[in-house]
Structures are given as structure tokens and as C-alpha cells.
Scaffold this motif. Structure first.
Motif, PDB file in Angstrom:
ATOM      1  N   UNK A  58      20.310 -15.765  -3.685  1.00 49.40           N
ATOM      2  CA  UNK A  58      19.117 -14.983  -4.007  1.00 49.40           C
ATOM      3  C   UNK A  58      17.865 -15.615  -3.417  1.00 49.40           C
ATOM      4  N   UNK A  59      17.781 -16.929  -3.474  1.00 50.24           N
ATOM      5  CA  UNK A  59      16.661 -17.656  -2.870  1.00 50.24           C
ATOM      6  C   UNK A  59      17.051 -19.123  -2.782  1.00 50.24           C
ATOM      7  N   UNK A  60      16.393 -19.884  -1.893  1.00 52.67           N
ATOM      8  CA  UNK A  60      16.712 -21.310  -1.799  1.00 52.67           C
ATOM      9  C   UNK A  60      16.451 -22.049  -3.112  1.00 52.67           C
ATOM     10  N   UNK A  61      15.398 -21.662  -3.829  1.00 56.62           N
ATOM     11  CA  UNK A  61      15.105 -22.320  -5.104  1.00 56.62           C
ATOM     12  C   UNK A  61      16.171 -22.013  -6.137  1.00 56.62           C
ATOM     13  N   UNK A  62      16.615 -20.775  -6.171  1.00 55.57           N
ATOM     14  CA  UNK A  62      17.667 -20.389  -7.105  1.00 55.57           C
ATOM     15  C   UNK A  62      18.965 -21.126  -6.773  1.00 55.57           C
ATOM     16  N   UNK A  63      19.294 -21.191  -5.479  1.00 58.08           N
ATOM     17  CA  UNK A  63      20.516 -21.892  -5.079  1.00 58.08           C
ATOM     18  C   UNK A  63      20.442 -23.367  -5.441  1.00 58.08           C
ATOM     19  N   UNK A  64      19.279 -23.977  -5.252  1.00 60.87           N
ATOM     20  CA  UNK A  64      19.133 -25.399  -5.614  1.00 60.87           C
ATOM     21  C   UNK A  64      19.310 -25.567  -7.123  1.00 60.87           C
ATOM     22  N   UNK A  65      18.720 -24.688  -7.892  1.00 58.48           N
ATOM     23  CA  UNK A  65      18.867 -24.759  -9.346  1.00 58.48           C
ATOM     24  C   UNK A  65      20.330 -24.600  -9.750  1.00 58.48           C
ATOM     25  N   UNK A  66      21.017 -23.703  -9.092  1.00 59.12           N
ATOM     26  CA  UNK A  66      22.436 -23.500  -9.395  1.00 59.12           C
ATOM     27  C   UNK A  66      23.260 -24.739  -9.017  1.00 59.12           C
ATOM     28  N   UNK A  67      22.963 -25.343  -7.852  1.00 63.15           N
ATOM     29  CA  UNK A  67      23.689 -26.548  -7.455  1.00 63.15           C
ATOM     30  C   UNK A  67      23.472 -27.668  -8.461  1.00 63.15           C
ATOM     31  N   UNK A  68      22.225 -27.834  -8.911  1.00 71.04           N
ATOM     32  CA  UNK A  68      21.928 -28.881  -9.892  1.00 71.04           C
ATOM     33  C   UNK A  68      22.646 -28.619 -11.216  1.00 71.04           C
ATOM     34  N   UNK A  69      22.648 -27.368 -11.652  1.00 72.78           N
ATOM     35  CA  UNK A  69      23.357 -27.029 -12.892  1.00 72.78           C
ATOM     36  C   UNK A  69      24.857 -27.272 -12.757  1.00 72.78           C
ATOM     37  N   UNK A  70      25.391 -26.934 -11.585  1.00 69.24           N
ATOM     38  CA  UNK A  70      26.818 -27.155 -11.351  1.00 69.24           C
ATOM     39  C   UNK A  70      27.116 -28.653 -11.345  1.00 69.24           C
ATOM     40  N   UNK A  71      26.301 -29.442 -10.683  1.00 72.35           N
ATOM     41  CA  UNK A  71      26.496 -30.882 -10.653  1.00 72.35           C
ATOM     42  C   UNK A  71      26.400 -31.467 -12.059  1.00 72.35           C
ATOM     43  N   UNK A  72      25.394 -30.996 -12.828  1.00 74.60           N
ATOM     44  CA  UNK A  72      25.205 -31.491 -14.193  1.00 74.60           C
ATOM     45  C   UNK A  72      26.414 -31.178 -15.071  1.00 74.60           C
ATOM     46  N   UNK A  73      26.986 -29.996 -14.907  1.00 74.43           N
ATOM     47  CA  UNK A  73      28.140 -29.606 -15.721  1.00 74.43           C
ATOM     48  C   UNK A  73      29.406 -30.358 -15.322  1.00 74.43           C
ATOM     49  N   UNK A  74      29.572 -30.618 -14.034  1.00 72.22           N
ATOM     50  CA  UNK A  74      30.802 -31.255 -13.562  1.00 72.22           C
ATOM     51  C   UNK A  74      30.747 -32.782 -13.597  1.00 72.22           C
ATOM     52  N   UNK A  75      29.537 -33.372 -13.575  1.00 68.13           N
ATOM     53  CA  UNK A  75      29.386 -34.833 -13.526  1.00 68.13           C
ATOM     54  C   UNK A  75      28.330 -35.286 -14.531  1.00 68.13           C
TER      55      UNK A  75
END
Length: 147
Positions: A13-30
Motif C-alpha cells: 500500500x505504501x513504503x511506510x505501511x510496508x515498513x510498519x508491517x515488516x517491523x510488526x512481523x519481526x516483533x511477532x516472530x523474534x
């Protein structure tokens, strides 16, 4: 609307949204690595800039604007050499404080200015310029300053 990092429709959707999603994914997995990263960030923010060894206490442009001579610079010999050889004041200041940031000059290793800065830096390093801060200008041996 909450973003679901596992929903592929939320990506792109946007680079900011993708970054937020990557951070959330990293936080959930690690979670352990995430908490270590947050702790390191908090510690870095708690350290005053003047106590940090990563950054000079002022920029080169700021120093030149507020001083009539470079003699007041804590590393005036190195700062003057870098300035005198055509290196930007902010980059010269960073190099004068002993940081090997030649990439700020150019990414190209064959750039003549970068090579010159590397030679000047190496000469100062060989003579132990950054091993201790001189107590006064009288402690500087001007015969060993590379020209």
C-alpha cells in the motif's frame, strides 16, 4: 483499521505501511531480539551526544561559522589539513575526530579526493594523532604534520 502483517492484501500500500508491517512481523516472530533492539535504542537515546564517541560535538560548518580561527578545534591540525585539501567542512570535521568515514566523500575508491583524504588520515594515524588529546597546543609536534 488494524494492519494484519500476515494478510498479503495489506502489503504494497505504501513504503511506510510496508515498513510498519515488516517491523510488526519481526516483533511477532523474534520477541527477544525485538526487546534487545528497543533496549539498545533507549540506551542510545539516553546517551548525550557530547558523551557519544560516534559523533563530533559540533559540525564543521557550525565550527567555522562560530570561530575566526581553527586553532580552537580540538583536532585543529587534522581539521586544517582536510579543509586545506578541499574536503567539505562537515566531512573534514568528522575525519578530524578520527572517524574513518571516507564514504562521505565518495563511494568511488578511485576518487582522487577520497584517496588524498585516506593518505592524510593514514599519516595522522601512523603518528598516533588520535591516541591522546594534547593538553595544549604546545604538545603538538608540528614537524610530523603531513602536508
Amino acid at each position: 483499521m488494524a494492519l494484519n502483517y500476515k494478510n498479503p492484501n495489506d502489503w504494497g500500500k505504501s513504503p511506510l505501511t510496508d515498513r510498519a508491517l515488516r517491523l510488526e512481523q519481526f516483533k511477532a516472530e523474534n520477541p527477544e531480539q525485538w526487546s534487545a533492539m528497543i533496549s539498545a535504542d533507549i540506551q542510545a537515546l539516553d546517551t548525550p551526544i557530547f558523551e557519544s564517541e560516534d559523533y563530533p560535538p559540533f559540525t564543521g560548518t557550525e565550527f567555522l561559522a562560530t570561530h575566526s580561527t581553527i586553532d580552537d578545534h580540538p583536532y585543529s591540525a587534522a581539521f586544517g589539513q582536510f579543509l586545506g585539501n578541499g574536503i567539505d567542512a562537515d566531512i573534514a570535521n568528522t575525519l578530524a575526530f578520527g572517524s574513518k568515514r571516507f564514504d562521505l566523500i565518495s563511494e568511488d575508491f578511485d576518487d582522487p579526493i577520497r584517496q588524498l583524504a585516506t593518505r592524510i588520515y593514514s599519516r595522522f594515524e601512523e603518528m598516533g594523532y588520535w591516541s591522546k588529546v594534547p593538553e595544549s597546543n604546545d604538545d603538538i609536534n608540528y614537524d610530523h604534520i603531513p602536508y
